[in-house]
Design an enzyme around this catalytic site. Structure first.
Site, PDB file in Angstrom:
ATOM      1  N   GLY A  18     -25.526-100.874  25.741  1.00  0.00           N
ATOM      2  CA  GLY A  18     -26.493-101.331  24.751  1.00  0.00           C
ATOM      3  C   GLY A  18     -27.275-100.192  24.135  1.00  0.00           C
ATOM      4  O   GLY A  18     -27.292-100.011  22.928  1.00  0.00           O
ATOM      5  N   THR A  73     -25.511-100.791  33.736  1.00  0.00           N
ATOM      6  CA  THR A  73     -26.412 -99.910  34.481  1.00  0.00           C
ATOM      7  C   THR A  73     -26.295-100.060  35.988  1.00  0.00           C
ATOM      8  O   THR A  73     -26.812 -99.234  36.733  1.00  0.00           O
ATOM      9  CB  THR A  73     -27.862-100.209  34.093  1.00  0.00           C
ATOM     10  OG1 THR A  73     -28.126-101.603  34.330  1.00  0.00           O
ATOM     11  CG2 THR A  73     -28.104 -99.913  32.620  1.00  0.00           C
ATOM     12  N   GLY A 104     -36.572-102.831  33.085  1.00  0.00           N
ATOM     13  CA  GLY A 104     -35.763-103.957  33.505  1.00  0.00           C
ATOM     14  C   GLY A 104     -35.777-104.146  35.010  1.00  0.00           C
ATOM     15  O   GLY A 104     -36.301-105.144  35.527  1.00  0.00           O
ATOM     16  N   PRO A 155     -29.025 -94.809  44.820  1.00  0.00           N
ATOM     17  CA  PRO A 155     -28.847 -93.424  44.339  1.00  0.00           C
ATOM     18  C   PRO A 155     -27.562 -93.214  43.555  1.00  0.00           C
ATOM     19  O   PRO A 155     -27.528 -92.380  42.652  1.00  0.00           O
ATOM     20  CB  PRO A 155     -28.848 -92.600  45.639  1.00  0.00           C
ATOM     21  CG  PRO A 155     -29.590 -93.443  46.628  1.00  0.00           C
ATOM     22  CD  PRO A 155     -29.270 -94.867  46.273  1.00  0.00           C
ATOM     23  N   VAL A 211     -35.243 -95.502  35.454  1.00  0.00           N
ATOM     24  CA  VAL A 211     -34.359 -94.353  35.259  1.00  0.00           C
ATOM     25  C   VAL A 211     -33.572 -94.416  33.958  1.00  0.00           C
ATOM     26  O   VAL A 211     -32.849 -93.474  33.633  1.00  0.00           O
ATOM     27  CB  VAL A 211     -33.368 -94.214  36.447  1.00  0.00           C
ATOM     28  CG1 VAL A 211     -34.109 -94.034  37.749  1.00  0.00           C
ATOM     29  CG2 VAL A 211     -32.429 -95.412  36.533  1.00  0.00           C
ATOM     30  N   GLU A 266     -34.163 -94.243  30.675  1.00  0.00           N
ATOM     31  CA  GLU A 266     -34.392 -93.418  29.491  1.00  0.00           C
ATOM     32  C   GLU A 266     -34.728 -91.960  29.784  1.00  0.00           C
ATOM     33  O   GLU A 266     -34.439 -91.069  28.979  1.00  0.00           O
ATOM     34  CB  GLU A 266     -35.525 -94.040  28.662  1.00  0.00           C
ATOM     35  CG  GLU A 266     -35.037 -94.902  27.549  1.00  0.00           C
ATOM     36  CD  GLU A 266     -35.386 -96.370  27.703  1.00  0.00           C
ATOM     37  OE1 GLU A 266     -35.285 -97.082  26.703  1.00  0.00           O
ATOM     38  OE2 GLU A 266     -35.742 -96.818  28.794  1.00  0.00           O
TER      39      GLU A 266
END
Length: 690
Positions: free
Chosen positions: A232, A461, A502, A582, A652, A654
């Protein structure tokens, strides 16, 4: 063993690599029709004629929807920034920008719809257009203050006058496009009086609400699902034209309709990052203490809708200057409305600010890291609020150690390897963090498992995997006992996959629901469902500066005979709160840095100055980084925890992108001694002649 903090592969990974995961254009639906979008070829004007009769007799064609036949939409509908006329498709004969949808051809097959759309005669009355963006544009105006007012701390002019060194420069970034692997697509149909849609978007609850407002429906009449989304980056954060047009067609023809945009149409008709034109002045004492920062960013908008590209965010956060002034300006031009692209505002803003800070260090003969350390603030430089946590110093020191920064000769143009000049650079970033109110439900099933339902969206993601871990830990059970339901507007209010909020927002809702469930586990009733809404808890938080932080280091090799810049090494250190997974978090950060590399070296939306049309509307003309461009990339975490979040999370998504282009540009200066203030770093800009 805690599930949170354990590296695990994506739950849906096997389904994706074997082709079993269904995206919006894959859903099998009986009696399906196909729609093909026709877009305008002029940059401003009116439609003179659309000769629908010319195609209605073609094989398989059921009809053409245009401004004469489309249902009327609610002009007050919008999303985050208020009413959005960009959503009001096929409502009149006005063409506000090139690439605006002007018709939808509907047919039995995709091939028939495409053939008819290509044959549809459309003529226009062209009008003068204005796509020439610059900070001096006569229509420039102050931007909305939705993210807070401009900064005005201290006397900037007096501090600049008293400074030993003043750097003043102008930095420019072009239009940039999200270029997700999956083009925008939707399958829409009616079930009785209820609208159903499977759409490629980043927030089904918000998409459903916007659709309901547009078509004057009750919210409970609209259901939007986004089970799998192929990327996206913000480009699917709003409601795409495919969704609106497919609903129109499903309504008119009474059958399911699929609309999938071509790559060219994605460029022409879906949102992009706006161009920016930024002036920065920084004044400093001989020891590197900053006296003044004056940052004046301008960005392009559309007359159709408000938007804020908050380029001054980092200027208000990173450095303890005595005086700070920002002036954010919006410039209306005849393009489609821009929207948030990965690291909105902060990414182009970082290029300007961090390039200028590097220039100050060079003028003073200081190590760029030492300059930053000397200007570390104790509280928010503009707000005066305390930081909930600030680990930027740890990012700089750990990154410098890993990168080998101590061996750097800070003088430019001193390192050669044959015909190549080699340089290194650094840039730092913050990105605001926090949670947005969301709701979740957990059901204890008779078989001992728990069904966790939340309107989250996984756009590639790893959100499914992360939320499963959060739920397992919150319920104190193994992950194998969690069944996760996401990406459905029927699951209730939930924040979108965007803004690096999010996972933080969804996790908080799941954690609250799990706490309520644990209190009722002794209840023998099964299934047993509890719900949670985080609005009250989040609303009760004290005002603070809440941010993730990073430092990115780059090494480049520059061939001045050809102008070619090769990034050899990227290393980032990140303070992003507690890390849920991680493996996928590091993947997000590495991907973010690669996107920043692509911004630095390649990405540039080009418009014809005569026609105003976007010229490079495919991935052959709009270059993004390929495997050959991507060097060794490392992402490392420094210990961090957000005290005001129940799970200690930040975000994490951006932060990896934000400062990478600035780090690369600073490395190019260190290699060549020439400062590059316009992105991308094209061959013709870097080339030295003679």
């Amino acid at each position: 063993m805690s599930e949170v903090g354990t590296a695990r592969p994506r739950i849906e990974g096997r389904a994706k690599v074997t082709g079993r995961a269904r995206y919006a254009a894959d859903e099998p639906v009986e009696d399906l029709l196909h729609g093909w979008v026709v877009v305008s070829t002029v940059s401003r004007g009116r439609i003179r004629s659309i000769d629908t009769a010319a195609v209605l007799g073609m094989p398989g064609v059921l009809g053409v929807i245009d401004h004469r036949s489309a249902p009327r939409l609610n002009p007050e509908a919008g999303m985050f920034f208020g009413p959005d006329a960009g959503l009001l498709l096929l409502q009149d004969d006005v063409v506000p920008h090139a690439g605006r949808p002007v018709a939808l051809v509907v047919a039995e097959t995709l091939e028939q719809a495409r053939a008819a759309a290509g044959a549809l005669p459309v003529t226009y009355v062209e009008e003068p257009h204005d796509t020439a963006f610059s900070a001096e544009h006569p229509a420039a105006r102050p931007a909305l203050t939705i993210y807070g007012p401009d900064a005005d701390v201290g006397d900037v002019d007096a501090e600049l006058a008293a400074s030993a060194v003043v750097v003043g420069a102008r930095y420019r970034t072009p239009e940039q496009h999200c270029c997700a692997m999956e083009p925008h697509a939707v399958t829409a149909w009616w079930e009785g009086d209820r609208l159903q849609a499977i759409d490629a978007n980043q927030g089904p609850f918000f998409a459903a609400g916007t659709l309901a407002a547009l078509f004057s429906l009750r919210p409970d009449q609209v259901r939007v699902r986004s089970e799998h989304v192929g990327g996206g980056f913000g480009g699917k954060g709003g409601v795409g034209p495919q969704l609106i047009l497919a609903v129109m067609a499903a309504t008119r023809f009474g059958r399911p309709v699929r609309v999938a945009l071509t790559r060219e149409q994605v460029f022409l008709a879906t949102s992009m990052r706006p161009a920016t034109d930024q002036r920065v002045r920084i004044g400093a004492d001989p020891d590197g203490r900053l006296r003044a920062i004056h940052h004046e960013p301008a960005y392009s908008v559309s007359p159709l809708a408000e938007y804020v590209e908050n380029c001054a965010e980092l200027t208000k956060t990173l450095y303890a200057a005595t005086a700070i002034r920002t002036r954010l300006t919006a410039v209306p031009v005849d393009t489609l409305p821009p929207f948030s692209m990965r690291g909105p505002g902060a990414t182009p803003g970082s290029f300007a600010l961090e390039s200028a800070v590097d220039e100050v260090a060079a003028r003073l003969g200081l190590d760029p890291i030492e300059l930053r350390l000397r200007n570390e603030p104790v509280v928010g430089p503009v707000s005066g609020l305390p930081f909930s946590g600030r680990n930027l110093v740890a990012c700089l020191r750990d990154g410098a150690r890993r990168f080998g920064w101590a061996d750097r000769d800070h003088r430019p143009r001193t390192r050669r390897e044959g015909p190549l000049l080699v340089g290194t650079g650094v840039a730092v970033a913050s990105f605001s963090s926090g949670a947005i109110p969301s709701s979740a439900a957990i059901t204890a099933e008779a078989d001992g498992t728990f069904t966790v339902a939340i309107g989250a969206t996984d756009i590639g993601t790893g959100a499914r995997t992360a939320l499963t871990a959060v739920a397992a830990d919150a319920l104190r059970v193994p992950a194998e006992r969690i069944r996760l339901r996401i990406a459905d507007s029927d699951l209730g209010f939930a924040w979108v996959a965007g803004g690096s909020r999010g996972t933080t927002s969804w996790s908080w809702a799941i954690t609250e629901a799990a706490a309520a469930m644990r209190e009722r586990l002794s209840d023998p009733e099964r299934p047993l469902t509890v719900t949670a809404d985080t609005a009250q808890a989040i609303g009760a938080l004290e005002p603070k500066e809440r941010h993730a932080f990073s430092a990115v280091f780059a090494e480049v090799a520059v061939d001045l005979a050809t102008g070619e810049v090769r990034v050899r090494r990227l290393l980032g250190t990140f303070a992003v709160g507690r890390v849920v997974n991680p493996l996928t978090a590091r993947s997000q950060l590495v991907g973010g840095m690669i996107m920043g590399l692509s911004m630095a070296l390649h990405e540039e939306g080009v418009r014809d100055p005569v026609s105003g049309r976007h010229l490079n509307t495919d991935l052959a003309g709009y270059h993004i980084a390929s495997h050959a461009d991507v060097p060794e990339v490392e992402a490392h975490f420094v210990a961090d925890h957000e005290p005001d979040d129940p799970s200690g999370l930040k975000g994490v998504g951006e932060i990896g992108t934000v400062s990478t282009a600035a780090a690369i540009a600073n490395a190019v200066w260190h290699a060549t001694g020439t400062r590059q203030r316009t992105l991308p770093l094209r061959l013709d800009r870097v080339l030295e002649v003679g």
